[in-house]
Design an enzyme around this catalytic site. Structure first.
Site, PDB file in Angstrom:
ATOM      1  N   THR B 146      47.933  82.519  71.424  1.00  0.00           N
ATOM      2  CA  THR B 146      49.376  81.416  71.417  1.00  0.00           C
ATOM      3  C   THR B 146      48.761  80.110  71.029  1.00  0.00           C
ATOM      4  O   THR B 146      48.323  79.872  70.106  1.00  0.00           O
ATOM      5  CB  THR B 146      50.142  81.614  72.389  1.00  0.00           C
ATOM      6  OG1 THR B 146      49.815  81.776  73.754  1.00  0.00           O
ATOM      7  CG2 THR B 146      51.213  83.177  72.221  1.00  0.00           C
ATOM      8  N   LYS B 169      44.312  87.016  76.006  1.00  0.00           N
ATOM      9  CA  LYS B 169      44.871  85.758  75.601  1.00  0.00           C
ATOM     10  C   LYS B 169      45.350  85.129  76.600  1.00  0.00           C
ATOM     11  O   LYS B 169      45.798  85.616  77.702  1.00  0.00           O
ATOM     12  CB  LYS B 169      45.882  86.058  74.281  1.00  0.00           C
ATOM     13  CG  LYS B 169      47.342  86.487  74.620  1.00  0.00           C
ATOM     14  CD  LYS B 169      48.376  86.015  75.303  1.00  0.00           C
ATOM     15  CE  LYS B 169      48.436  84.667  74.873  1.00  0.00           C
ATOM     16  NZ  LYS B 169      49.991  84.036  75.678  1.00  0.00           N
ATOM     17  N   THR B 180      47.573  88.817  85.132  1.00  0.00           N
ATOM     18  CA  THR B 180      47.804  87.611  84.488  1.00  0.00           C
ATOM     19  C   THR B 180      47.429  87.861  83.071  1.00  0.00           C
ATOM     20  O   THR B 180      46.843  88.741  82.518  1.00  0.00           O
ATOM     21  CB  THR B 180      46.857  86.212  85.078  1.00  0.00           C
ATOM     22  OG1 THR B 180      47.741  85.061  84.449  1.00  0.00           O
ATOM     23  CG2 THR B 180      45.462  86.467  84.713  1.00  0.00           C
ATOM     24  N   GLU B 260      45.191  74.989  78.563  1.00  0.00           N
ATOM     25  CA  GLU B 260      45.579  74.126  77.574  1.00  0.00           C
ATOM     26  C   GLU B 260      45.337  72.705  78.360  1.00  0.00           C
ATOM     27  O   GLU B 260      45.688  72.439  79.386  1.00  0.00           O
ATOM     28  CB  GLU B 260      47.353  74.371  78.108  1.00  0.00           C
ATOM     29  CG  GLU B 260      47.644  75.361  76.965  1.00  0.00           C
ATOM     30  CD  GLU B 260      48.912  75.650  77.278  1.00  0.00           C
ATOM     31  OE1 GLU B 260      49.539  75.050  78.320  1.00  0.00           O
ATOM     32  OE2 GLU B 260      49.718  76.458  76.618  1.00  0.00           O
ATOM     33  N   ASN B 379      52.113  70.898  77.222  1.00  0.00           N
ATOM     34  CA  ASN B 379      53.553  71.629  77.753  1.00  0.00           C
ATOM     35  C   ASN B 379      54.797  70.998  77.736  1.00  0.00           C
ATOM     36  O   ASN B 379      55.702  71.570  78.126  1.00  0.00           O
ATOM     37  CB  ASN B 379      53.174  72.002  79.269  1.00  0.00           C
ATOM     38  CG  ASN B 379      52.210  73.222  79.302  1.00  0.00           C
ATOM     39  OD1 ASN B 379      52.441  74.246  78.879  1.00  0.00           O
ATOM     40  ND2 ASN B 379      50.926  72.682  79.741  1.00  0.00           N
ATOM     41  N   SER B 384      59.138  72.591  71.085  1.00  0.00           N
ATOM     42  CA  SER B 384      59.590  71.619  69.816  1.00  0.00           C
ATOM     43  C   SER B 384      58.785  72.326  68.789  1.00  0.00           C
ATOM     44  O   SER B 384      57.916  72.807  68.627  1.00  0.00           O
ATOM     45  CB  SER B 384      59.650  70.381  70.297  1.00  0.00           C
ATOM     46  OG  SER B 384      58.506  70.056  70.872  1.00  0.00           O
TER      47      SER B 384
END
Lengths: 384, 384
Positions: B146, B169, B180, B260, B379, B384
């Protein structure tokens, strides 16, 4: 103003040189009586700063004549030398005001793990003692600020002839155990220490205890209530507790509004929980979810992250029964999509999140903030 | 490569059109036998996605022939229609491969609360079934990504003639309950489901369960282990568990490294705890402290925030006995300042935090990341 609104209190706020900026950093508040009843709640963090260790002892008898608060250093994890600094501060206040050191409470706030400059601090106590006045409340409110952008003050003037005044500081590490941040509330009501203690615990339980800006519990939190009895009036306990709760709620909302780097004040209202504890646990879980908080910063009403957060709790509810509304738009009904998320206006400073657990009749409200670039920046730069 | 390193597996990764980018978004991994033993651990979040609900049932008998994984949507909080999509996906795989739907596990990842495009998904299953090959492991690893910037793969080739291969992933919501992120591990060892289950739980307990990038537990986490028995070899259980643990640890560290927005990989080593649970609780408390994580982003070795974090735990220790070292420099000794903090070199990607509780003989290691501008940005912009 503020803590000097009630009769029987003097205060001062001066610059002792603890802050390199030269801004005010030492506050002194004195109860001139005739009564000296007091109560306090302290951080439940097991790592407790030296002033917390001192103040717990000093207030054990339900009495306090003075409280001295410094910004510019937390005096936490500073070992025996740090505790001696706290003790010397109380002794200096006592000497200046002709009190016993055990009648003096001490609070500190600022960076953890560094020694305070004791000579500057003690000279500051001298200066503050000389500056005490019945108009000094506003100066005291300014002197306890750290990363706060504005002083936080609140007052209640009761028609019956008594008053409450309060000041608070705190912009980060807002996540209470028993209390949070530094708060001093004064009253000229004639109440004994046991009554003050009950009223203070009742008030903090539903105000400061439900402010959770960043999930990080401080080592230095203290909320202190001092009563001079100077009005000569003994108010009804329920009426006093209600007024005290309103003052504490006002201060809590001011703290939320000034939280470091925040761009949204988030009000999480949990309804129809099986117990009040469940409602608090659910609200706090959402308040501490970084993904949800970052989404709010981006004006994204991401209700999936709300449900993912509450799914980690032990509260009694069925995830596939829960409704979630944001600013009045029900974006999730019975655990599934409802109104389109673009109907939610995220531009106001305040975001109201309504979570309907459909599991009972209890409710609670948690106040938090979003997770922003400025929060990261301020907290990555704090000690430099 | 990866899950097709062990004999007895085919795989494919294709673009089904679920991602608007057109990137690969559907992976299929098939166990061609002769055995079909399998085990899995699932998120402990009570809010569970439709594929989790399906896969729990499907694997209850300890058998699985195929696993299909899609990115581009989590299929969580999508109601009855969402569950039907998961069911239809399993049926489509079964029809293409001449299996029963109960032999097919399903995983999904992506945004919560939106329906998957079922026609695209089912057409993708057709395409993936046609593309299955013994070289397809790398394609499968890419199709489950992702916000991952790189695929995560690991393998173990045992001298005794059996092998393990794995893909993973995950770049956010990394905070496990039982497991997880999405992970598939294959082996051609000849092991029954009970042995696989023991080995998988032992391995995940000390690897994925101790990766806590952002404290946010997912609704879709699943770690699946499938055994084909194609090597014809029954390995020693301890040797297999050790090799599986090493594969899982490698995947966990790859997930940490690609979290991230992170600029530091933080390895929190807690030593001399009274129990292993205490060590994990202390490490996780530090891993979830936003103030500490923001300080690391700012290259600030702020040990006071470490002590403030561990003070919130119930672990057995004396805060004024604790030592803390960062990248080998002991900045805190017995709860007070030790070496100057500017001696700590914070510039490497990896920060090792050593916490000595001096309360016992147990230890644990938690992996986390810093809190950065990029984390907030990614995040806040995700949906969006």
């Amino acid at each position: 103003m503020t803590v000097t609104v009630p009769a029987g209190f003097t205060a001062a706020g001066i610059a002792a040189g603890l802050k390199s900026s030269g801004a005010p950093d030492l506050a002194l508040i004195v109860n001139t009586g005739p009564r000296d009843a007091a109560a306090a709640v302290f951080t439940s963090n097991r790592a407790q700063a030296n002033p917390i260790i001192w103040s717990r002892q000093a207030i054990a008898d339900g009495r306090a004549r003075a409280i001295v608060l410094n910004s510019g250093g937390a005096n936490c994890f500073t070992g025996h030398e740090g505790f001696q600094t706290t003790h010397a501060t109380a002794e200096a206040v006592a000497a200046a005001l002709d009190l016993g050191a055990g009648e003096v409470l001490v609070c500190s706030t600022g960076l953890i793990g560094e020694q305070l400059d004791r000579p500057k601090l003690l000279a500051g106590v001298e200066a503050a003692s000389a500056a005490l006045s019945a108009d000094g409340g506003a100066d005291a409110a300014r002197a306890i600020m750290t990363t706060d952008s504005v002083p936080k003050v609140a007052e209640h003037r009761d028609a019956a002839g008594w008053a409450i005044g309060g000041i608070a500081k705190g912009a980060g590490m807002l996540a209470p155990g028993l209390a949070t941040m530094l708060v001093v509330v004064t009253t000229d009501a004639d109440l004994d220490a046991a009554t003050l203690d009950r009223a203070l615990r009742a008030a903090t339980r539903v105000t400061f205890d439900r402010l959770d800006s960043d999930g990080c519990m401080s080592t230095n939190d203290q909320v202190t209530l001092m009563a001079s009895g100077a009005s000569g009036i003994v108010p009804d306990e329920a009426a006093f507790t209600a007024a005290l709760t309103a003052v504490c709620q006002s201060l809590a909302e001011q703290l939320q509004h000034d939280a470091e780097g925040a761009s949204h004040d988030i009000r999480i209202r949990v309804a129809n929980a099986a117990t009040e504890d469940d409602a608090v646990e659910v609200g706090r879980s959402v308040a501490r979810n970084n993904l949800f908080k970052a989404a709010v910063f981006g004006n994204d009403p991401n209700w999936g992250r709300v449900l993912a957060a509450i799914g980690t709790t032990r509260a009694d509810f069925d995830p596939y029964a829960v409704d979630v509304a944001m600013n009045g738009v029900r974006v999730c009904a019975a655990g599934g999509p409802d109104r389109p998320r673009d109907e939610v206006d995220m531009t106001p400073r305040t975001l109201v999140v309504d979570i309907d657990l459909k599991a009972g009749a209890h409710r609670a409200e948690i106040l938090t903030n979003d997770l922003t670039h400025d929060y990261v920046h301020e907290n990555s730069a704090y000690s430099s």
